[in-house]
Motif scaffolding. Sequence first.
Motif, PDB file in Angstrom:
ATOM      1  N   UNK A 238      37.397  13.746  13.041  1.00 11.20           N
ATOM      2  CA  UNK A 238      36.631  12.758  12.273  1.00 11.20           C
ATOM      3  C   UNK A 238      35.865  11.785  13.170  1.00 11.20           C
ATOM      4  N   UNK A 239      36.145  11.814  14.455  1.00 11.45           N
ATOM      5  CA  UNK A 239      35.530  10.850  15.377  1.00 11.45           C
ATOM      6  C   UNK A 239      34.264  11.445  15.989  1.00 11.45           C
ATOM      7  N   UNK A 240      33.145  10.780  15.819  1.00 10.99           N
ATOM      8  CA  UNK A 240      31.868  11.278  16.326  1.00 10.99           C
ATOM      9  C   UNK A 240      31.542  10.642  17.671  1.00 10.99           C
ATOM     10  N   UNK A 241      32.263  11.070  18.682  1.00 13.06           N
ATOM     11  CA  UNK A 241      32.001  10.572  20.023  1.00 13.06           C
ATOM     12  C   UNK A 241      32.989   9.514  20.482  1.00 13.06           C
ATOM     13  N   UNK A 242      33.222   9.489  21.802  1.00 11.53           N
ATOM     14  CA  UNK A 242      34.157   8.543  22.416  1.00 11.53           C
ATOM     15  C   UNK A 242      33.429   7.688  23.445  1.00 11.53           C
ATOM     16  N   UNK A 243      33.703   6.393  23.415  1.00 13.59           N
ATOM     17  CA  UNK A 243      33.177   5.512  24.448  1.00 13.59           C
ATOM     18  C   UNK A 243      33.939   5.784  25.751  1.00 13.59           C
ATOM     19  N   UNK A 244      33.263   5.553  26.869  1.00 14.52           N
ATOM     20  CA  UNK A 244      33.940   5.788  28.143  1.00 14.52           C
ATOM     21  C   UNK A 244      35.113   4.822  28.321  1.00 14.52           C
TER      22      UNK A 244
ATOM     23  N   UNK B 134      40.667  15.086  29.597  1.00 19.31           N
ATOM     24  CA  UNK B 134      39.495  14.511  28.921  1.00 19.31           C
ATOM     25  C   UNK B 134      39.070  15.383  27.742  1.00 19.31           C
ATOM     26  N   UNK B 135      38.998  16.692  27.968  1.00 20.03           N
ATOM     27  CA  UNK B 135      38.598  17.628  26.913  1.00 20.03           C
ATOM     28  C   UNK B 135      39.552  17.546  25.734  1.00 20.03           C
ATOM     29  N   UNK B 136      40.851  17.505  26.018  1.00 18.49           N
ATOM     30  CA  UNK B 136      41.850  17.426  24.947  1.00 18.49           C
ATOM     31  C   UNK B 136      41.652  16.173  24.102  1.00 18.49           C
ATOM     32  N   UNK B 137      41.308  15.057  24.742  1.00 20.77           N
ATOM     33  CA  UNK B 137      41.074  13.809  24.007  1.00 20.77           C
ATOM     34  C   UNK B 137      39.813  13.931  23.155  1.00 20.77           C
ATOM     35  N   UNK B 138      38.758  14.490  23.727  1.00 15.40           N
ATOM     36  CA  UNK B 138      37.493  14.627  22.992  1.00 15.40           C
ATOM     37  C   UNK B 138      37.651  15.526  21.766  1.00 15.40           C
ATOM     38  N   UNK B 139      38.604  16.466  21.823  1.00 15.58           N
ATOM     39  CA  UNK B 139      38.813  17.389  20.706  1.00 15.58           C
ATOM     40  C   UNK B 139      39.969  16.982  19.802  1.00 15.58           C
TER      41      UNK B 139
END
Length: 245
Positions: free
Chosen positions: A20-26, A11-16
């Motif tokens: 350019x992406x300001x947040x991820x939807x669940x 999950x952390x790897x995806x969030x980082x």
Amino acid sequence: MVQSIDRAMMIIDILMSDDAKNGWQISELAEKTSLPLSTLHRLLSSLVQHGLVAQIPETKHYKAGYRWMEIGLRLLDNVDFRFVARSAMERLASEVEESIYLNITNGTEGIVIEKVDSPLKIRIAEDLGTRIPLHIGAPNKTILANMPEHEKKRIIGLLQLSSQEKQKLMNQLSEIRRSGYAISVGEKTEDTAAVAAPIIGYDNKVIAALSIGGPAFRFTSECIPGLIEKVKTASAEISMKIGKI
């Protein structure tokens, strides 16, 4: 326990993965991880509780938490040669009036762990923590060139390059190792240039690279030989200070 840690780090790897992406939807995280929503909710709640993930109140999207910055800065503070290198970097920046960088490796990437900005208005500005593939840029290539042969081949084998590109890179690395420096122009960012030399630690192992970076138009054929000598001299000074005899 191990499975939960693996999933949390996924999950952390995806969030980082996308600056350019300001947040991820669940729902996006569920698609990327193939995890059930109930599992994701549980893991995200725990990560949020520990500050490793943050939820944006307005959108309910998720992003990496600021705890990572705190952890990273603490790790940087424990890298002794970063402080040893600082005085040489400041002096070099004053002499050449360009930005000076200190890079180390992490897997197949190089990371900027220290910098001294150029005093000039037009300058290159790389952020601390910037990660760049090891086959891109003078500082990364000079580290890769000075690694043991088996380690160098292992890393090159992991890079997303064709066989022809890998052979070309190997030839380039051999020349960098022989000459003791690397030059790059526009490899990471257009119209920029860098000159780098390796920092050698205990047991004759490369541990970092010192580089001069600036706008390409200032790296003229008349200036480059002087920049090469200065970065090699400064890197040798740092190597000596950390125990290279």
